[in-house]
Design a protein around this motif. Structure first.
Motif, short mmCIF file in Angstrom:
data_model
loop_
_atom_site.label_atom_id
_atom_site.label_comp_id
_atom_site.label_asym_id
_atom_site.label_seq_id
_atom_site.Cartn_x
_atom_site.Cartn_y
_atom_site.Cartn_z
N ASN A 121 10.79 6.86 0.05
CA ASN A 121 10.80 6.64 1.50
C ASN A 121 12.15 7.02 2.10
O ASN A 121 12.66 6.33 2.99
CB ASN A 121 10.47 5.18 1.82
N THR A 179 2.81 -2.26 -3.86
CA THR A 179 3.91 -1.44 -3.38
C THR A 179 3.36 -0.09 -2.92
O THR A 179 2.20 0.24 -3.21
CB THR A 179 4.93 -1.23 -4.51
N ASP A 180 4.18 0.70 -2.25
CA ASP A 180 3.74 2.01 -1.77
C ASP A 180 3.40 2.95 -2.92
O ASP A 180 2.57 3.82 -2.79
CB ASP A 180 4.86 2.67 -0.95
N ILE A 227 7.46 10.15 0.72
CA ILE A 227 7.34 8.85 0.05
C ILE A 227 8.03 8.93 -1.31
O ILE A 227 8.89 8.11 -1.64
CB ILE A 227 5.86 8.43 -0.08
N PRO A 244 -1.65 9.59 -0.22
CA PRO A 244 -2.21 8.45 -0.95
C PRO A 244 -3.32 8.94 -1.87
O PRO A 244 -4.01 9.91 -1.55
CB PRO A 244 -2.77 7.56 0.14
N MET A 255 -1.35 3.34 4.65
CA MET A 255 -0.50 2.80 3.58
C MET A 255 0.25 1.58 4.07
O MET A 255 0.42 1.37 5.26
CB MET A 255 0.51 3.85 3.12
N SER A 256 0.74 0.80 3.16
CA SER A 256 1.54 -0.36 3.54
C SER A 256 2.87 0.15 4.12
O SER A 256 3.23 1.30 3.97
CB SER A 256 1.79 -1.26 2.34
N SER A 257 3.58 -0.75 4.79
CA SER A 257 4.83 -0.33 5.42
C SER A 257 5.79 0.20 4.38
O SER A 257 5.79 -0.26 3.23
CB SER A 257 5.45 -1.52 6.15
N PRO A 258 6.64 1.17 4.75
CA PRO A 258 7.53 1.79 3.78
C PRO A 258 8.39 0.78 3.03
O PRO A 258 8.62 0.89 1.85
CB PRO A 258 8.38 2.73 4.62
N THR A 259 8.91 -0.18 3.75
CA THR A 259 9.70 -1.20 3.08
C THR A 259 8.86 -2.46 2.98
O THR A 259 8.41 -3.00 3.96
CB THR A 259 10.99 -1.52 3.86
N ILE A 260 8.65 -2.90 1.74
CA ILE A 260 7.83 -4.09 1.56
C ILE A 260 8.65 -5.31 2.00
O ILE A 260 9.71 -5.58 1.47
CB ILE A 260 7.42 -4.24 0.08
N ARG A 277 12.21 -1.29 -3.77
CA ARG A 277 11.23 -2.38 -3.78
C ARG A 277 9.84 -1.85 -3.45
O ARG A 277 8.88 -2.61 -3.40
CB ARG A 277 11.63 -3.47 -2.77
N SER A 278 9.77 -0.54 -3.19
CA SER A 278 8.47 0.06 -2.81
C SER A 278 7.76 0.68 -4.01
O SER A 278 6.76 1.36 -3.85
CB SER A 278 8.69 1.15 -1.75
N VAL A 279 8.32 0.48 -5.20
CA VAL A 279 7.72 1.07 -6.41
C VAL A 279 7.47 -0.03 -7.43
O VAL A 279 8.31 -0.89 -7.65
CB VAL A 279 8.71 2.10 -7.05
N PRO A 306 -4.74 1.75 0.25
CA PRO A 306 -4.43 3.16 0.01
C PRO A 306 -2.93 3.38 -0.20
O PRO A 306 -2.13 2.94 0.63
CB PRO A 306 -4.92 3.85 1.29
N ARG A 307 -2.56 3.97 -1.29
CA ARG A 307 -1.15 4.27 -1.59
C ARG A 307 -1.12 5.26 -2.73
O ARG A 307 -2.18 5.73 -3.18
CB ARG A 307 -0.36 3.00 -1.99
N ILE A 308 0.05 5.57 -3.23
CA ILE A 308 0.17 6.54 -4.32
C ILE A 308 0.08 5.79 -5.65
O ILE A 308 0.88 4.87 -5.90
CB ILE A 308 1.51 7.29 -4.22
N ASN A 311 8.23 -6.95 -11.65
CA ASN A 311 8.74 -6.22 -10.49
C ASN A 311 9.68 -7.05 -9.62
O ASN A 311 9.73 -6.87 -8.40
CB ASN A 311 7.59 -5.67 -9.64
#
Lengths: 236, 243
Positions: A64, A146-147, A4, A30, B1-6, A75-77, A178-180, B93
């Protein structure tokens, strides 16, 4: 294997100084990850590199599996910088704007947190205390879902009550999604109450990382762990 | 976790519109400067008109049209957006591309509003004051009012839109040495174009094509093509920019 967060041999140089120096680390689990370090250790620079705000002088940051840089921000941060400046609007309007910009925005969580922290939703951002401004930014950052969420020194400006509530906020947010969540801080005992893992960086390099359960079994406090790492008696 | 690509359900245009509305409601500095300029242009004109007698005409006295004060918005707003709003949008963001799309949408709205306001002054207050003084309105000097209200509005809109994107692009460069280098190069090129051929001809050609071309479609098209080119540069600058 795709991680990730993958930071591969990353250096960020400002003039002659290396803010981050050949740092390699991956984060997959996570949970709440406390990022500890002295002033100028490179915590904020590291977070900015992961957020894609800065370009590494060498090495690569991947989120990712995809390379991340100012030209290709992930877009995941989401990154909540310390002293982040927001538009001078009421917290409610800021949440609405963030919701419109992100369809995964957890509006229910954000509104609940606003009321839990007794933040006046109509009071303009610049009229809020520093701690409250940070809280608004943190709520937005967490609700974006976001992740990876990174909070840079979020508890600066918090009083004791807010610090305790902030810990609840982190845990509640993690339970919902749940995520980082990576939190840099000087308030080590605060983060020790909630963190699942601690990472220590010094002079731009990773000095140690360990699950909180291991640290708790060996050290009386997070301060002791941190000092022991800096003194060189504890390694990764 | 949420999907890797939001995956976002919102379209880029609706997100850009959100950025436009955020910027529009946070332009206090630009509105204040506009108000000050409008007062500075209008109050002396009103005093002169009031002091003049009803049947007098001063063919050697000039008043600047109050409508031209709106032009200041086209210089201040993009500077504020590029220098101050970028980080605030990033802290929500948003993607860099969404920020720029929202900014361009804002400039289109402001260019339309400025063009409409200046035209309104040209066809109302300017006509009244022209009974007593010579009234200078840049829209008339550039020939934009020669082609009727609608075409004149579009000509002025296209040029204002181009200027706004140019100011945004320049302002977004200012926090690095590249920006200062570009400033110096532009000042040098402009200075040289006042005295040195073939730069004199190039400057004359550019100002004709972008400002005062006798064919309105050519002038409008040139401005929009130049604006598109500058948008491309602004996007490239923004993507490379460290925050």
């Amino acid at each position: 294997m795709t991680h990730i967060v993958e930071i591969a041999d990353v250096t960020k140089r400002y003039g002659d100084a290396n803010a981050v120096n050949q740092l390699t680390v991956t984060v997959d689990q996570p949970g709440i990850h406390g990022l500890l370090g002295r002033n100028g250790a490179g915590k904020t620079t590291l977070m900015k590199l992961v957020a894609g705000h800065l370009k590494p002088t060498s090495g690569e940051v991947r989120i990712n599996g995809e390379a991340c840089s100012p030209q290709r921000m992930s877009r995941s941060v989401s990154f909540v910088e310390s002293r982040a400046s927001q538009f001078n609007m009421g917290a409610s309007s800021l949440l609405r704007a963030a919701h419109q910009l992100h369809n995964d925005f957890d509006d229910e969580f954000a509104r609940t947190m606003l009321s839990k922290f007794e933040l006046d939703p109509k009071k303009k951002y610049k009229r809020l205390s520093f701690g409250m401004q940070t809280m608004v930014s943190t709520i937005i950052g967490l609700a974006i879902n976001t992740d990876v969420v990174m909070l840079d020194e979020p508890s600066l400006g918090f009083d004791v009550v807010m610090r305790r509530r902030f810990i609840d906020l982190l845990r509640e947010s993690l339970d919902r999604h749940p995520r980082i969540i990576l939190v840099s801080t000087h308030q080590m005992d605060d983060i020790a109450r909630v963190a699942d893992h601690l990472l220590v960086i010094d002079a731009g390099t990773l000095r140690a990382r360990a699950p909180m359960s291991d640290i708790a079994s060996q050290f009386a406090s997070a301060d002791d762990y941190f000092l022991s790492v800096l003194e060189g008696s504890t390694d990764e | 976790m949420s999907s890797p690509t939001i995956v976002s359900n919102g379209s880029i245009s609706s997100k850009a519109w959100t950025v436009t509305r955020l910027s529009l409601s946070n332009l206090a500095l630009a509105w204040a400067v506009l108000l000050a300029c409008f007062a500075l242009v209008t109050i002396p004109s009103v005093i002169q008109v009031v002091q003049a007698g009803p049947d007098e005409y001063f063919d050697n006295s000039y008043l600047l049209s109050s409508g031209n004060a709106f032009y200041v918005l086209i210089f201040i707003a993009p500077a504020v957006v590029a220098l101050s709003h970028l980080m605030k949008v990033m802290y929500l963001n948003a993607a860099k591309e969404t920020f720029l799309a929202g900014a361009v949408l804002l400039y289109a709205l402001l260019a339309a509003a400025v063009s409409a306001a200046n035209h309104a002054f040209h066809y109302t207050l300017d006509q009244s004051w022209e009974q007593t003084f010579q009234v200078v309105n840049l829209a008339a000097i550039f020939g934009w009012t020669d082609h009727g209200v609608l075409v004149g509005f579009l000509q002025q809109f296209a040029f204002m839109f181009l200027v706004a994107i140019a100011v945004h692009t320049l302002a977004s460069l200012q926090r690095s040495w590249v920006g200062w280098l570009v400033d110096l190069m532009l000042i040098g090129l402009f200075s040289a174009s006042l005295v040195t051929e073939p730069l004199v001809s190039v400057r004359s050609w550019l100002s004709e094509v972008l400002v005062s071309h006798s064919s309105a479609p050519v002038q409008i098209g040139s401005c929009l093509v130049a604006a598109a080119l500058l948008y491309g540069i602004a996007l490239k600058v923004l993507r490379r920019k460290e925050l």
